[in-house]
Design a protein around this motif. Sequence first.
Motif, mmCIF file in Angstrom:
data_model
loop_
_atom_site.group_PDB
_atom_site.id
_atom_site.type_symbol
_atom_site.label_atom_id
_atom_site.label_comp_id
_atom_site.label_asym_id
_atom_site.label_seq_id
_atom_site.Cartn_x
_atom_site.Cartn_y
_atom_site.Cartn_z
ATOM 1 N N ASP A 251 38.652 95.447 24.851
ATOM 2 C CA ASP A 251 39.131 95.052 23.523
ATOM 3 C C ASP A 251 40.654 95.076 23.487
ATOM 4 O OD1 ASP A 251 36.605 94.926 21.802
ATOM 5 O OD2 ASP A 251 36.448 96.941 22.651
ATOM 6 N N LEU A 252 41.235 94.081 22.797
ATOM 7 C CA LEU A 252 42.661 94.044 22.490
ATOM 8 C C LEU A 252 42.793 93.812 20.984
ATOM 9 C CD1 LEU A 252 44.081 91.861 25.416
ATOM 10 C CD2 LEU A 252 44.290 94.336 25.119
ATOM 11 N N ASP A 253 43.570 94.647 20.354
ATOM 12 C CA ASP A 253 43.654 94.663 18.895
ATOM 13 C C ASP A 253 45.117 94.483 18.509
ATOM 14 O OD1 ASP A 253 43.300 95.149 16.209
ATOM 15 O OD2 ASP A 253 41.964 96.849 16.513
ATOM 16 N N PHE A 254 45.419 93.394 17.805
ATOM 17 C CA PHE A 254 46.779 93.094 17.371
ATOM 18 C C PHE A 254 46.879 93.347 15.864
ATOM 19 C CE2 PHE A 254 46.478 91.116 21.381
ATOM 20 C CZ PHE A 254 47.751 90.811 21.849
ATOM 21 N N ARG A 255 47.837 94.230 15.460
ATOM 22 C CA ARG A 255 47.984 94.581 14.052
ATOM 23 C C ARG A 255 49.455 94.577 13.643
ATOM 24 N NH1 ARG A 255 43.967 99.776 13.043
ATOM 25 N NH2 ARG A 255 42.341 99.222 14.556
ATOM 26 N N ALA A 375 40.594 82.700 26.094
ATOM 27 C CA ALA A 375 41.946 83.249 26.131
ATOM 28 C C ALA A 375 42.324 83.686 27.526
ATOM 29 C CB ALA A 375 42.053 84.433 25.170
ATOM 30 N N ASP A 376 43.645 83.681 27.788
ATOM 31 C CA ASP A 376 44.240 84.311 28.969
ATOM 32 C C ASP A 376 44.959 85.573 28.491
ATOM 33 O OD1 ASP A 376 43.435 81.942 30.147
ATOM 34 O OD2 ASP A 376 45.466 81.091 30.155
ATOM 35 N N LEU A 387 48.414 87.988 24.926
ATOM 36 C CA LEU A 387 47.134 87.310 24.848
ATOM 37 C C LEU A 387 47.394 85.888 24.386
ATOM 38 C CD1 LEU A 387 43.976 87.660 24.951
ATOM 39 C CD2 LEU A 387 44.108 88.148 22.504
ATOM 40 N N TYR A 388 46.982 84.906 25.198
ATOM 41 C CA TYR A 388 47.232 83.494 24.913
ATOM 42 C C TYR A 388 45.908 82.819 24.551
ATOM 43 C CZ TYR A 388 51.492 84.753 27.393
ATOM 44 O OH TYR A 388 52.657 85.384 27.798
ATOM 45 N N LEU A 389 45.814 82.320 23.326
ATOM 46 C CA LEU A 389 44.559 81.778 22.812
ATOM 47 C C LEU A 389 44.450 80.282 23.096
ATOM 48 C CD1 LEU A 389 44.593 83.524 19.300
ATOM 49 C CD2 LEU A 389 43.722 84.424 21.480
ATOM 50 N N ALA A 390 43.249 79.865 23.414
ATOM 51 C CA ALA A 390 43.011 78.428 23.604
ATOM 52 C C ALA A 390 42.924 77.704 22.264
ATOM 53 C CB ALA A 390 41.719 78.224 24.397
ATOM 54 N N ASN A 475 58.285 94.172 17.291
ATOM 55 C CA ASN A 475 59.045 94.571 18.468
ATOM 56 C C ASN A 475 58.398 94.038 19.736
ATOM 57 O OD1 ASN A 475 61.160 95.984 17.297
ATOM 58 N ND2 ASN A 475 60.083 97.942 17.289
ATOM 59 N N THR A 476 57.082 93.842 19.697
ATOM 60 C CA THR A 476 56.362 93.302 20.842
ATOM 61 C C THR A 476 56.268 91.776 20.707
ATOM 62 O OG1 THR A 476 54.308 93.748 19.662
ATOM 63 C CG2 THR A 476 55.033 95.388 21.258
ATOM 64 N N THR A 477 55.678 91.154 21.720
ATOM 65 C CA THR A 477 55.594 89.697 21.742
ATOM 66 C C THR A 477 54.374 89.235 20.941
ATOM 67 O OG1 THR A 477 56.523 89.776 23.970
ATOM 68 C CG2 THR A 477 55.628 87.680 23.222
ATOM 69 N N ASN A 478 54.615 88.398 19.957
ATOM 70 C CA ASN A 478 53.533 87.917 19.090
ATOM 71 C C ASN A 478 52.912 86.662 19.710
ATOM 72 O OD1 ASN A 478 51.852 87.282 16.959
ATOM 73 N ND2 ASN A 478 53.497 86.584 15.605
ATOM 74 N N THR A 479 52.214 86.855 20.826
ATOM 75 C CA THR A 479 51.667 85.706 21.553
ATOM 76 C C THR A 479 50.490 85.060 20.826
ATOM 77 O OG1 THR A 479 50.281 87.229 22.826
ATOM 78 C CG2 THR A 479 52.398 86.590 23.794
ATOM 79 N N ILE A 480 49.804 85.799 19.949
ATOM 80 C CA ILE A 480 48.650 85.206 19.258
ATOM 81 C C ILE A 480 49.091 84.348 18.071
ATOM 82 C CG2 ILE A 480 47.167 87.128 19.946
ATOM 83 C CD1 ILE A 480 47.270 88.044 16.987
#
Length: 837
Positions: A251-255, A375-376, A387-390, A475-480
């Motif tokens: 699991d990866l959880d972005f908040r 996703a990659d 996390l890169y979404l298709a 502060n982190t990369t908002n790839t989603i």
Amino acid sequence: MRTFTTHVRHTTDVSGEIQMTVFRKFPLAVAVGAALGIPTVQAQQLEEVVVTATPIRDSQQASIDAKRFADNYVDIVSADTIGQFPDQNLADSLGRLPGLAIERDQGQARYINLRGAPFRYTTIAFDGIDVPGAENGRIPRFDSFPSVITSRIEANKAILPNMPGESVAGFINIHTFSPFDKEGFSMAADVGTGKQDLGDGDIEKYGLRGSWSNDNFGLMLFGSENSREQITDNREYELEPGENGELTVHDLDFRSYKVKREDQAYGGHLEYRGDGALQRVYASKLYSEFQDHEERNQWAFSSAAPVAGVTAENVPMIVSRNLEQGLYENSTDTTTLGVDVQAGEWFVEGSVNYTETEFGMDLPIPYSVGGFTMADYDLSDIEDPKLYLATDLADIEYAMTLGLHYVQQLDIEATKYKLDASRDLDLFGQASTLSLGTQWDQREAGGFVATPVIGAFPAEIDIADYDTGKAWDANTTNTIGGTYFNNAGLYNAWANAADLSVNGLIGESNLIAIEEDIIAAYAMLRTEFSWGNVVGGVRVEQTDYTSQGTLNDTSVSVDDSFTNVLPSLHFNFDLTEELKWRVSASTGVNRPTYNEWRAAASVDVTEQTVTGGNPTLEAEEAIGVDTSLEWYFAPASILSVGAFYREIDNVIYTDVSTIDGGIYFPPAAGESWEFQGAVNGKDGMMQGLEFNAIALAEDVLPAPFDGLGISANLTLIDSEFKSLDGRTLDLPGTSDMVYNISLFYEKYDLSVRLNYQYRDEWISPIEDPSEYWGEQERVDLSVVYTLPFDWEETAVSLYANANNLTDETDVRYSGNGTINQAESYGRRYLVGVRVNF
């Protein structure tokens, strides 16, 4: 250098202690006198004291003097000479003392682990009147109590008989200002404004304290209000380590949290002081409230086909979305009426206190589930997962949206009757003081534990309409491609379309209904010798409680009564005029929290399982020793080393165990059932070493370097207990190492302090016991400049604070050693002005 003149009257009370009353402003003597806790006065001698505008030094002087003349092992933080506390948050100040470590929530200091112990091992009091912790009845919080009324905080580590027995780790006593600290009218005001770096959030700070007194009457009123807006950038994980060291991502959880925290407080103190038998009559009031408004925008991605490795391509992901508009809040409302009389040779103090605390959590969440995308991902930088979404995030379709309402509530009403009496006597030719006292506490607690209430979300509401399109501050990369939603508008639409009340929806197994009576009595004798003094005595506490619940539509009531005898003995040796050695032996008791002690539980008769409260829990009992060697080698300076050891029986922790089924289901008496909840372990132990040093350069270095100073402390801690199945575990809250270093410079009306705090990893008492926080460090800077004028005895100071200068990321780990949370919130800046006259 500018100076202020202070006149101080000295007298001796019945116990032989020096008393002070201040007749002018800005005294070092005020800080020292307040630190010694001195009440009434009689005019005997008048002298002039000249002090300088050195608030850090003066605060340290007051704290060290109070520690030096104390009858037990204690550390103290004092207000400075113009009545300002060094920190907005009391936890920040306590965290600089030896042996006290801070636990933060989204970067803000909230709890204290005293000597690496769980939060509930520490009792909190105002002017000696202990009050329930708003959270669980036993857990004190320090993020809502106002600094504007705080003259000093005592962290008592060796407990005297006249202190609450429920102080296994320590007893924190918050002393408030007295209107008699300054004769006539006085006022202290504080106004500040600032910014939170991440998200450019606003910070506001307001505080006002006014007092008036003459020879007999005194009145103090106060109010404070603070608010902080911030963004918390959060990533959470469920990872599995493989045999070859590779990670499998589950699991990866972005908040992203948009947070506004507000605290406000108000109250006052009215007092009459007499010269005859009636020494003092007073009434005091404190109301303090904390609110945490939280908007959460969260997307969770679960791998449908987990693969090993920190990078992967074309992984199918199940997606869920939470859009919370929540509120956490707690309040403490405490009122005390008291009277002190001189009855012959006895000095008698009586008081009645009534306290109400409230703790609530209300988190309405539109919860969308069943989304899907390919996703990659790349977790090479584990604290910044990519996390890169298709599929574009906004285009993901969800199978359904639930109305998830997560709630919790605990209300406590407590009444305390307290009577203390002391007198001087001659014991075998030695000057002594005998103290006797009794206390009766009545508490009622009601509410429910954290509970999810799940229902349907109105189908007519299109959640996409509330997407603002504004990208996250991160502060982190908002790839989603996370964006903020108008969570408040979404909540209002939901509330207009449906009834969001949870009345009648809380399961009976989650309810709390407890009545608790504690009757305590103590006897304490303090005897002076040529080499120091001895303080010894015993405290006896009897506890009666009733815990009620409902199990399978059947009312259950469990009651019990137990008595604890708590002796203590303290030796204070004056080896030289500057060198003091202390040796103490003390005992303590810690009762379960109300969540743990509740009788309500979920019972499955078929499976013979029980989950919930445990009203048969035994109180934790402790016995231990403390010793310290303290060298007061110069003014406002100290070198000390201390050691402590505690044995703790009946350690409370959460586990799966076997119980008699008849406790929860009478027909099953004698049967062995499985129970999941709080149980008693055994063989608990905590021990450690504390080193402390405060030194000034004023007598060592030439000007302008004579304004330099340093304060540093180091604590090494070890703790453990045994679970029911024989495992050896750490007590929650224990960091192996905690240290603080402050460098400061004070000269020419300028005070500058750079502070560094560090604590090693620890298990959080409020998190899953299998999880632990990684090491944390903080760098803070404060600058105060007192304007160089003396107009009608008014002082004006300009200040600037910068917190978390190194922009730390807090990291938490799961039981398997992998990271499961990383969160950051940026730096915080505050500037303001303080006025005192």
